[in-house]
Design a protein around this motif. Structure first.
Motif, PDB file in Angstrom:
ATOM      1  N   LYS A   1       1.962  57.406 -15.909  1.00  0.00           N
ATOM      2  CA  LYS A   1       2.723  58.623 -16.208  1.00  0.00           C
ATOM      3  C   LYS A   1       3.765  58.415 -17.293  1.00  0.00           C
ATOM      4  N   ASP A   2       4.115  57.164 -17.590  1.00  0.00           N
ATOM      5  CA  ASP A   2       5.129  56.898 -18.614  1.00  0.00           C
ATOM      6  C   ASP A   2       4.542  56.618 -19.988  1.00  0.00           C
TER       7      ASP A   2
ATOM      8  N   ASP B   1       0.344  61.383 -26.688  1.00  0.00           N
ATOM      9  CA  ASP B   1      -0.746  60.966 -25.796  1.00  0.00           C
ATOM     10  C   ASP B   1      -2.085  60.957 -26.524  1.00  0.00           C
TER      11      ASP B   1
END
Length: 342
Positions: free
Chosen positions: A267-268, A295
Motif C-alpha cells: 500500500k505504500d 503507480d
C-alpha cells in the motif's frame, strides 16, 4: 480473467529492473519467456520462464500472446513488425520507433491483425505528473501561462550504454525527451510550433546529452529541458499562472525503488514523503501541495484489460506518433536554427 502469457524481449537494465518486476506482480499477466542473446540472468529471479536466444526463436515457439520489446531503439520497428505479423499483441518501450512513418506502418499492421499495439509511457504514472494534472484541472494557479519540465541528472562520465554510441536512436532526446514531450502533449495537445536546442556537452560525447525544447501554443509557453551535467537542485516542474506558481523538486520515487531491486508491492508503493512535496505560491500565502501516489503497476493492468477488451489502452499509438512528429520537428529545428511549424 485468464492470465495473458507474456514474453520480454531484452533483459538489460530497463528490462530487468522495470518491466520484469511490473509484469511479475500484475495479476493478469504471466511472464513465461525472456529473450536473452547470451546470458540466462532472468532465470535467477524467474526460474520458471523459458529463455530464447532470438526473437525468431521465441515467435517460432509460439509460447506467448503479448510481446514486450525492450531493446535498443533502432531495433524496435523490425521486431515489432515481426511480432504483429504473427498476430501477437505488442508493447514497445518508448519512443516505439525512430520515425513517425514507421510508427504509422505498425499502427496499420496492428489494426489489420486486430491486435493491441501500445507504447510504454510509464512517466504518465509519476506521482508528480499526476499532481500537476490535478493542479491544472482544479485551476489552483488560475490561467496558466508558463509550464516548465526538467529531467536533470549528473552523469559526467561517458558509459558503454548503447544510448551513448553512434547508432540510430541514441541520445537523451529519444530517451528522456520522449517522456517530457508525451506529458506535455497529454496536458496541452499538439503545439503550433517547435523550437529546439540539442547538444552533446560532455567531452568526446557522441550522442546528444542536453536539450532545451520549446513548444508553442496560443496562450502558454511550454519549456522542456534535460541534461546529464546538472548537479545543482533544479525544479522538476515549474508552473506559472495568473493567481500564483507551483514548483516541485526531485524525481518520482518509483524509479529509485525499482533500481534498488524493490518489488512494486504494498500500500505504500509510490508514495512520496511530505518533505518532498511541491509548493504552491499564491499572492499572500504559500503551502505544500500533497504529491499524488505514483503507480506504474496500473500501466500493465490497463494493457491486460485492453487486450481482454474491457478497457481502452491508456497509451494509444496515435499519441506516440504525435510525440514522434514533435521529436522530428525538434531535430529539424536544431539543425535549421528556427521554429518548425507543425
Amino acid at each position: 480473467m485468464e492470465k495473458i502469457k507474456t514474453a520480454l524481449v531484452g533483459f538489460g537494465s530497463v528490462g530487468e529492473k522495470t518491466h520484469a518486476p511490473l509484469i511479475s506482480v500484475c495479476e493478469y499477466l504471466d511472464l513465461v519467456a525472456v529473450v536473452e542473446r547470451t546470458k540466462e540472468k532472468s532465470k535467477e529471479k524467474y526460474p520458471e520462464i523459458s529463455i530464447f536466444r532470438s526473437l525468431e526463436e521465441l515467435l517460432e515457439a509460439d509460447v506467448a500472446d503479448l510481446i514486450v520489446i525492450v531493446t535498443p531503439n533502432h531495433l524496435h520497428f523490425e521486431q515489432a513488425k515481426s511480432c504483429l505479423e504473427k498476430g501477437k499483441h505488442v508493447l514497445v518501450d518508448k519512443p516505439v520507433t525512430l520515425t513517425s512513418k514507421e510508427a504509422e506502418e505498425l499502427k496499420n499492421l496492428a489494426e489489420s491483425k486486430g491486435v493491441l499495439l501500445s507504447v510504454f509511457q510509464n512517466r504518465r504514472l509519476d506521482g508528480d505528473f499526476k499532481t500537476v494534472q490535478q493542479i491544472i484541472k482544479e485551476g489552483v494557479l488560475g490561467r496558466l501561462v508558463h509550464f516548465e519540465s526538467h529531467f536533470d541528472r549528473f552523469r559526467p562520465n561517458l558509459t558503454d550504454n548503447w544510448r551513448e554510441k553512434d547508432i540510430p536512436g541514441n541520445g537523451i532526446t529519444f530517451d528522456l525527451g520522449t517522456h517530457l514531450i508525451d506529458q506535455a502533449y497529454l496536458l496541452f495537445g499538439n503545439p503550433e510550433w517547435v523550437y529546439a536546442d540539442i547538444r552533446s556537452q560532455r567531452t568526446d560525447a557522441i550522442s546528444d546529452d542536453y536539450f532545451d525544447i520549446t513548444l508553442g501554443y496560443d496562450t502558454i509557453k511550454v519549456k522542456l529541458t534535460a541534461t546529464v551535467l546538472s548537479n545543482a537542485p533544479m525544479p522538476k516542474f515549474l508552473l506559472l499562472g495568473e493567481l500564483g506558481s507551483y514548483s516541485k523538486y526531485g524525481l518520482d520515487v518509483q524509479e529509485k525503488a525499482l533500481k534498488a531491486g524493490e518489488l512494486p508491492h504494498g500500500k505504500d508503493w509510490g508514495i512520496e514523503q511530505e518533505a518532498a512535496w511541491g509548493t504552491v505560491f499564491l499572492e499572500n500565502t504559500a503551502y505544500k501541495y500533497e504529491t499524488h501516489r505514483g503507480d506504474y503497476r496500473l500501466f500493465y493492468t490497463n494493457i491486460a484489460k485492453a487486450i481482454a477488451g474491457t478497457e481502452e489502452p491508456d497509451v494509444k499509438i496515435d499519441e506516440a506518433i504525435a510525440v514522434l512528429k514533435i521529436i522530428e520537428a525538434a531535430f529539424q529545428s536544431n539543425k535549421n536554427g528556427k521554429r518548425i511549424y507543425l
